[in-house]
Design an enzyme around this catalytic site. Structure first.
Site, PDB file in Angstrom:
ATOM      1  N   GLU A   1       0.834  -1.213   0.000  1.00 20.95           N
ATOM      2  CA  GLU A   1       0.000   0.000   0.000  1.00 20.95           C
ATOM      3  C   GLU A   1       0.860   1.251   0.000  1.00 20.95           C
ATOM      4  O   GLU A   1       1.994   1.219   0.477  1.00 20.95           O
ATOM      5  CB  GLU A   1      -0.844   0.045   1.292  1.00 20.95           C
ATOM      6  CG  GLU A   1      -2.032  -0.852   1.290  1.00 20.95           C
ATOM      7  CD  GLU A   1      -2.732  -0.885   2.649  1.00 20.95           C
ATOM      8  OE1 GLU A   1      -2.341  -0.153   3.581  1.00 20.95           O
ATOM      9  OE2 GLU A   1      -3.678  -1.673   2.771  1.00 20.95           O
TER      10      GLU A   1
ATOM     11  N   LYS B   1       2.247   4.507   1.536  1.00 23.27           N
ATOM     12  CA  LYS B   1       2.399   4.970   2.924  1.00 23.27           C
ATOM     13  C   LYS B   1       2.227   6.482   2.927  1.00 23.27           C
ATOM     14  O   LYS B   1       3.134   7.220   2.550  1.00 23.27           O
ATOM     15  CB  LYS B   1       3.777   4.569   3.475  1.00 23.27           C
ATOM     16  CG  LYS B   1       3.941   4.879   4.950  1.00 23.27           C
ATOM     17  CD  LYS B   1       5.230   4.289   5.499  1.00 23.27           C
ATOM     18  CE  LYS B   1       5.295   4.337   7.013  1.00 23.27           C
ATOM     19  NZ  LYS B   1       5.161   5.653   7.601  1.00 23.27           N
TER      20      LYS B   1
ATOM     21  N   ARG C   1      -1.981  10.118  11.649  1.00 24.74           N
ATOM     22  CA  ARG C   1      -2.802   8.943  11.849  1.00 24.74           C
ATOM     23  C   ARG C   1      -4.158   9.354  12.437  1.00 24.74           C
ATOM     24  O   ARG C   1      -4.229  10.143  13.370  1.00 24.74           O
ATOM     25  CB  ARG C   1      -2.088   8.007  12.804  1.00 24.74           C
ATOM     26  CG  ARG C   1      -2.658   6.624  12.864  1.00 24.74           C
ATOM     27  CD  ARG C   1      -3.409   6.391  14.134  1.00 24.74           C
ATOM     28  NE  ARG C   1      -3.672   4.980  14.309  1.00 24.74           N
ATOM     29  CZ  ARG C   1      -3.806   4.402  15.481  1.00 24.74           C
ATOM     30  NH1 ARG C   1      -3.672   5.101  16.578  1.00 24.74           N
ATOM     31  NH2 ARG C   1      -4.085   3.126  15.557  1.00 24.74           N
TER      32      ARG C   1
ATOM     33  N   GLU D   1      -5.149   7.518   7.505  1.00 28.33           N
ATOM     34  CA  GLU D   1      -4.196   8.620   7.584  1.00 28.33           C
ATOM     35  C   GLU D   1      -4.906   9.864   7.044  1.00 28.33           C
ATOM     36  O   GLU D   1      -5.504   9.819   5.951  1.00 28.33           O
ATOM     37  CB  GLU D   1      -2.962   8.266   6.738  1.00 28.33           C
ATOM     38  CG  GLU D   1      -1.802   9.209   6.894  1.00 28.33           C
ATOM     39  CD  GLU D   1      -0.883   8.894   8.087  1.00 28.33           C
ATOM     40  OE1 GLU D   1      -1.217   8.033   8.930  1.00 28.33           O
ATOM     41  OE2 GLU D   1       0.176   9.534   8.174  1.00 28.33           O
TER      42      GLU D   1
ATOM     43  N   GLU E   1       5.191   8.754   1.324  1.00 26.58           N
ATOM     44  CA  GLU E   1       6.532   8.429   1.831  1.00 26.58           C
ATOM     45  C   GLU E   1       7.117   7.204   1.157  1.00 26.58           C
ATOM     46  O   GLU E   1       8.280   6.883   1.357  1.00 26.58           O
ATOM     47  CB  GLU E   1       6.429   8.085   3.317  1.00 26.58           C
ATOM     48  CG  GLU E   1       6.426   9.269   4.242  1.00 26.58           C
ATOM     49  CD  GLU E   1       6.520   8.781   5.679  1.00 26.58           C
ATOM     50  OE1 GLU E   1       7.464   9.191   6.371  1.00 26.58           O
ATOM     51  OE2 GLU E   1       5.670   7.993   6.114  1.00 26.58           O
TER      52      GLU E   1
ATOM     53  N   LYS F   1       2.316  -5.505   3.535  1.00 28.58           N
ATOM     54  CA  LYS F   1       1.626  -6.192   4.639  1.00 28.58           C
ATOM     55  C   LYS F   1       1.285  -7.623   4.254  1.00 28.58           C
ATOM     56  O   LYS F   1       0.769  -7.844   3.161  1.00 28.58           O
ATOM     57  CB  LYS F   1       0.322  -5.450   4.961  1.00 28.58           C
ATOM     58  CG  LYS F   1       0.512  -3.993   5.298  1.00 28.58           C
ATOM     59  CD  LYS F   1      -0.827  -3.281   5.469  1.00 28.58           C
ATOM     60  CE  LYS F   1      -0.617  -1.851   5.942  1.00 28.58           C
ATOM     61  NZ  LYS F   1      -1.881  -1.129   6.116  1.00 28.58           N
TER      62      LYS F   1
ATOM     63  N   LYS G   1       8.210  -1.479   5.744  1.00 24.48           N
ATOM     64  CA  LYS G   1       8.077  -0.223   4.993  1.00 24.48           C
ATOM     65  C   LYS G   1       9.230  -0.065   4.022  1.00 24.48           C
ATOM     66  O   LYS G   1      10.348  -0.516   4.279  1.00 24.48           O
ATOM     67  CB  LYS G   1       7.932   0.985   5.907  1.00 24.48           C
ATOM     68  CG  LYS G   1       9.013   1.154   6.932  1.00 24.48           C
ATOM     69  CD  LYS G   1       8.693   2.324   7.846  1.00 24.48           C
ATOM     70  CE  LYS G   1       9.293   2.129   9.205  1.00 24.48           C
ATOM     71  NZ  LYS G   1       9.162   3.259  10.088  1.00 24.48           N
TER      72      LYS G   1
HETATM   73  P1  ATP Z   1       6.557   7.299  10.893  1.00 29.20           P
HETATM   74  O1  ATP Z   1       5.327   7.566  11.693  1.00 29.20           O
HETATM   75  O2  ATP Z   1       7.604   8.331  11.010  1.00 29.20           O
HETATM   76  O3  ATP Z   1       6.316   6.861   9.483  1.00 29.20           O
HETATM   77  P2  ATP Z   1       6.913   5.024  12.516  1.00 29.20           P
HETATM   78  O4  ATP Z   1       8.072   4.099  12.433  1.00 29.20           O
HETATM   79  O5  ATP Z   1       6.544   5.543  13.809  1.00 29.20           O
HETATM   80  O6  ATP Z   1       7.301   6.141  11.521  1.00 29.20           O
HETATM   81  P3  ATP Z   1       5.661   3.371  10.708  1.00 29.20           P
HETATM   82  O7  ATP Z   1       5.704   1.970  11.182  1.00 29.20           O
HETATM   83  O8  ATP Z   1       6.693   3.809   9.746  1.00 29.20           O
HETATM   84  O9  ATP Z   1       5.634   4.355  11.916  1.00 29.20           O
HETATM   85  O10 ATP Z   1       4.274   3.630  10.009  1.00 29.20           O
HETATM   86  C1  ATP Z   1       3.052   3.494  10.649  1.00 29.20           C
HETATM   87  C2  ATP Z   1       2.299   4.780  10.475  1.00 29.20           C
HETATM   88  O11 ATP Z   1       2.216   5.099   9.084  1.00 29.20           O
HETATM   89  C3  ATP Z   1       0.851   4.636  10.916  1.00 29.20           C
HETATM   90  O12 ATP Z   1       0.691   5.015  12.257  1.00 29.20           O
HETATM   91  C4  ATP Z   1       0.101   5.560   9.982  1.00 29.20           C
HETATM   92  O13 ATP Z   1      -0.055   6.824  10.587  1.00 29.20           O
HETATM   93  C5  ATP Z   1       1.002   5.742   8.784  1.00 29.20           C
HETATM   94  N1  ATP Z   1       0.474   5.172   7.530  1.00 29.20           N
HETATM   95  C6  ATP Z   1       0.335   5.833   6.362  1.00 29.20           C
HETATM   96  N2  ATP Z   1      -0.155   5.042   5.399  1.00 29.20           N
HETATM   97  C7  ATP Z   1      -0.342   3.821   5.952  1.00 29.20           C
HETATM   98  C8  ATP Z   1      -0.839   2.582   5.443  1.00 29.20           C
HETATM   99  N3  ATP Z   1      -1.219   2.424   4.198  1.00 29.20           N
HETATM  100  N4  ATP Z   1      -0.883   1.546   6.334  1.00 29.20           N
HETATM  101  C9  ATP Z   1      -0.481   1.676   7.612  1.00 29.20           C
HETATM  102  N5  ATP Z   1      -0.016   2.830   8.134  1.00 29.20           N
HETATM  103  C10 ATP Z   1       0.062   3.898   7.318  1.00 29.20           C
END
Ligand code: ATP
Length: 636
Positions: free
Chosen positions: A289, A291, A296, A345, A444, A449, A466
Site C-alpha cells: 500500500e 504509505k 494517523r 491517515e 513516503e 503487509k 516499509k
Molecule cells: P513514521 O510515523 O515516522 O512513518 P513510525 O516508524 O513511527 O514512523 P511506521 O511503522 O513507519 O511508523 O508507520 C506506521 C504509520 O504510518 C501509521 O501510524 C500511519 O499513521 C502511517 N500510515 C500511512 N499510510 C499507511 C498505510 N497504508 N498503512 C499503515 N499505516 C500507514
C-alpha cells in the site's frame, strides 16, 4: 493490621486491614525504584507493593497503578496533570510558611522542586496533624486538580495542592510535587508496571508453588496476557477491575478492544529494497500500500454515525481538530453499519489540483476548537484497516478479512474518504515502479503487509515492512531520537545550544542510550526555537536511566521530553555511543553518522523513539546490503 516494608531503605508502614492504603507505601516504593537501575529489581519492588495493596485493600490497586504511571485517566480522555512551576512554588510557600525567594533559591540550587518540597517540609511545624495521605485520596485530589477549569481555577488548584502538601510526611511531598508536574521520572516504564501487575495478581490469587520453574512460566504467561489485554484496551479503568474479578486466565474475555478506547497503531519494520521484502516474505502472500504522509486518524463510529471520535497516533482525542472529517463520516456509512472503527491517515489535500499535499502543510492546521468555516487546510482520509464492525472486534482476523470489512462498510468520495492505493504482486519490476509511483504521488513510499496476519496494536511487527524511496543507502529509515543533553553554542550560536546529544530508547532495559551528536544543518531560527523548546526540560543531573560516555558529556542535561526525526548517512560501531550496546558488539554501542534534523515529532512520546533492537537490526541490514553491493561490484 496490614503492613509493608522490610528492607533497609524502607520504613515499616502499618495501617488498618481493609482500610485505604497509605500513600507512604507508594512514596517508599518510588524512592527504592529511583535508586536502582535494574529492571528486575524495579519489577520486584512493584510486585511487593501491589501485593500489599491486593492483600489489604484491593480497591486501592487502580489508584496505585495510575500513580505509578503518573497519569490520572486514560490518554484518550485528555485529562492530564502538568501543573506549572509558578503555581507549585506558590503552593509550597503557603504550605510551608516560607517565602517565595527562599523556595526559588532552593529550586535554583537543586533544580528539582520535589527536593525543595521535602526540604521545606522538614523544618515546618504544624498546629495539628492532618490524617495521613492515602493512595486513593492522592489520586482523587490529582484528578480534581486536573479537571478544574474556569476563571478561578489557578487558585482552586493551588488550594488543593496546599492541602495535600500540608498532610504530606517525609518523602511524600517530593513525589506529590513531581507527579503534579508530570515529571515523576524514576525510571519506571509502563511495561514494567504491567508485568508487575500480572505477577502480583497471579501470586495473590494462586500463591507461589514449590516448583520454581513452573512458577516462572506461569508468571511469564500472565504477563503476556496482561500486556496483550492492555494493548487491545489501553484503559486501566477496564483492565484492573477485570483483573481483580477474573484474574489473568480469563482476562481476554473481559478486557478486549472496545470502541471509544483507541489502540496504538500497528507499526512496520524498515527495509532497504524490494529484494529484501521478497526475501522476508518468501512464504507469505502480501499486499503493498501507499504509505501516506499525514497524521494517523483512528476513527471510532458509534450509533450508526451519531457519535464519531478521531484519535491520534498517541491516543489523543483529535475530534475537536477535525470537525470536517466528523461531518463527512455519517453520509459515507453503508446502510448496514451501526458501529465501525477504522484506521486511516489524514492527509492535506488540494481540491482544485486533486493532489495530496506534504505533511508540512497539514502541520499548519489549527489543533483545537476548529470551526468548519475557518478551516484553511483541507484533508482527505485514506482508510487502510478496519478494527471493529457492528459489535465485533476484527483485531484477530487476517488482513484480507479486515480489508473486506472496510470496503463493505464505507462509501468513498474523492478528496474526502478514499481507500489506500494498493497492489498485489511479486514482480520486482512491478513493485519498483509502484514505489516510484507512490513517491510521485506525494507519499513516503510503500508499506508491505502480509495478508493472513492479525492487527497487532502498538507493535512494530515483522508482518508489516516499509519501503521508503528516500531511504539512506543501506539504512532504510529515519531515526526518532530523544535529545538528552546539549552543548553551549559558540560565536554566532552564543545564547542557544550549538549541538545536541541524541539518544534512542531501549524498552528492554528501560534506558535511553546515546546514538549521536547533532550540530549541523540548523537554521539560526531553528536553533532558537529548539533551545526555547528544550530549556524548560533542563535537569541538574543526568537520569539514572541514561547511558552515555564520559568522553561526550554535554553541558546541560534534559529530561526525556521531545522526539526528533533525523536522517543519517550510516550506522557504525562506536567507541563512544551506547545505542544497542551488547546487541551487536558485546560492549560497544552503535552510532549514526551525519545526522540531520527532519522534523520535531509532536505525535510521538519519548518511549516511542527508535528502539535499541531496531538500531541493531538496521545495523545488520546495512552490513548485508554492503556485502551484496561488494559482491555485485566484484561480479561486474
Ligand atoms: P513514521 O510515523 O515516522 O512513518 P513510525 O516508524 O513511527 O514512523 P511506521 O511503522 O513507519 O511508523 O508507520 C506506521 C504509520 O504510518 C501509521 O501510524 C500511519 O499513521 C502511517 N500510515 C500511512 N499510510 C499507511 C498505510 N497504508 N498503512 C499503515 N499505516 C500507514
Amino acid at each position: 493490621a496490614a503492613k509493608y516494608g522490610k528492607d533497609d531503605f524502607q520504613k515499616l508502614i502499618t495501617w488498618k486491614e481493609g482500610a485505604p492504603v497509605p500513600y507512604a507505601l507508594l512514596a517508599d516504593t518510588f524512592e527504592a525504584i529511583a535508586e536502582t537501575t535494574k529492571r528486575l529489581e524495579i519489577v520486584a519492588l512493584l510486585v511487593s507493593a501491589f501485593r500489599a495493596v491486593l492483600a489489604s485493600h484491593p480497591a486501592s490497586l487502580l489508584p496505585t497503578v495510575y500513580l505509578c504511571v503518573n497519569r490520572v485517566a486514560p490518554a484518550h480522555t485528555g485529562i492530564e496533570l502538568g501543573i506549572g512551576e509558578a503555581t507549585l512554588i506558590k503552593a509550597l510557600c503557603e504550605a510551608t510558611g516560607k517565602n517565595e525567594a527562599s523556595i526559588k533559591k532552593a529550586y535554583e540550587g537543586s533544580g528539582d522542586l520535589g527536593v525543595v518540597a521535602v526540604g521545606a517540609r522538614s523544618t515546618q511545624r504544624t498546629m495539628f496533624t492532618p490524617p495521613p495521605l492515602t493512595i486513593a485520596s492522592v489520586l482523587k485530589s490529582f484528578r480534581d486538580i486536573a479537571q478544574t477549569a474556569g476563571s478561578k481555577s489557578v487558585d482552586h488548584k493551588k488550594g488543593m495542592i496546599v492541602k495535600m502538601l500540608a498532610a504530606a510526611k517525609g518523602n511524600e511531598a517530593g513525589y506529590i510535587v513531581r507527579s503534579l508536574q508530570a515529571k515523576l521520572r524514576i525510571g519506571l516504564a509502563e511495561q514494567s508496571v504491567l508485568v508487575a501487575l500480572a505477577h502480583a495478581v497471579q501470586l495473590h490469587r494462586h500463591g507461589a508453588d514449590n516448583d520454581t520453574g513452573r512458577l516462572a512460566e506461569r508468571l511469564e504467561a500472565a504477563a503476556q496476557v496482561v500486556k496483550q489485554a492492555y494493548s487491545e484496551c489501553p484503559s486501566y479503568d477496564i483492565l484492573i477491575p477485570a483483573l481483580l474479578e477474573h484474574g489473568t486466565a480469563d482476562l481476554p474475555q473481559h478486557c478486549h478492544f472496545t470502541p471509544g478506547v483507541p489502540v496504538k497503531p500497528m507499526l512496520a519494520k524498515p527495509t532497504t529494497g524490494v529484494g529484501e521484502v521478497l526475501e522476508k516474505f518468501t512464504d507469505s502472500e502480501f499486499t503493498v500500500e501507499y504509505k501516506y504522509d499525514g497524521e494517523r486518524a483512528q476513527v471510532h463510529v458509534l450509533d450508526g454515525g451519531k457519535t464519531v471520535h478521531i484519535f491520534s497516533r498517541n491516543s489523543e482525542n483529535n475530534t475537536p481538530k477535525y470537525p470536517d472529517i466528523v461531518a463527512r463520516i455519517r453520509p459515507l456509512l453503508k446502510p448496514h453499519v451501526r458501529s465501525i472503527v477504522f484506521d486511516s491517515e489524514a492527509v492535506a489535500y488540494d481540491h482544485d489540483k486533486k493532489k495530496i499535499l506534504p505533511f508540512q502543510v497539514l502541520s499548519t492546521r489549527a489543533r483545537k476548537d476548529v470551526a468548519v468555516g475557518d478551516i484553511k487546510v483541507q484533508v482527505v482520509l485514506f482508510a487502510f484497516d478496519c478494527l471493529f464492525l457492528n459489535g465485533e472486534s476484527l483485531l484477530h482476523k487476517p488482513l484480507t478479512e479486515r480489508r473486506e470489512a472496510l470496503y463493505s462498510a464505507l462509501e468513498t468520495r474523492e478528496g474526502e474518504l478514499q481507500f489506500a492505493s494498493f497492489k498485489t504482486s511479486r514482480d520486482v519490476e512491478e513493485l519498483e515502479s509502484f514505489l516510484t509511483e507512490s513517491v510521485e504521488a506525494g507519499t513516503e513510499g510503500l508499506i508491505v503487509k502480509t495478508l493472513k496476519d492479525t492487527y497487532e496494536p502498538s507493535k512494530r511487527s515483522s508482518h508489516w515492512l516499509k519501503l521508503k524511496k528516500d531511504y539512506m543507502e543501506g539504512v532504510g529509515d529515519t531515526f526518532d531520537v530523544v535529545p538528552l543533553g546539549a552543548f553551549y553554542g559558540k560565536g554566532k550560536r552564543t545564547g542557544v545550544f550549538g549541538a545536541y546529544l541524541l539518544g534512542i530508547y531501549d524498552p528492554d532495559t528501560e534506558t535511553y542510550q546515546t546514538i549521536s551528536k547533532l550540530g549541523t544543518g540548523f537554521s539560526e531560527e531553528q536553533l532558537g526555537q529548539l533551545a526555547d523548546a528544550m530549556r524548560p526540560h533542563i535537569i541538574q543531573q543526568p537520569r539514572t536511566f541514561y547511558r552515555w560516555s564520559d568522553a561526550l558529556e554535554p553541558d546541560v542535561w534534559f529530561d526525556p521530553a521531545a522526539v526528533w526525526e533525523v536522517k543519517a548517512a550510516d550506522l557504525s560501531i562506536s567507541p563512544v555511543h551506547k545505542a544497542a550496546a551488547g546487541l551487536v558488539d558485546p560492549s560497544k554501542g552503535i552510532s549514526i553518522r551525519f545526522p540531520r534534523l527532519i522534523r520535531v515529532r509532536e505525535d510521538k512520546s519519548p518511549e516511542d523513539a527508535t528502539s535499541a533492537t531496531q538500531v541493531a537490526e538496521m545495523f545488520s541490514n546495512q552490513a548485508v546490503i554492503r556485502r551484496q553491493q561488494a559482491d555485485k561490484a566484484k561480479a561486474d
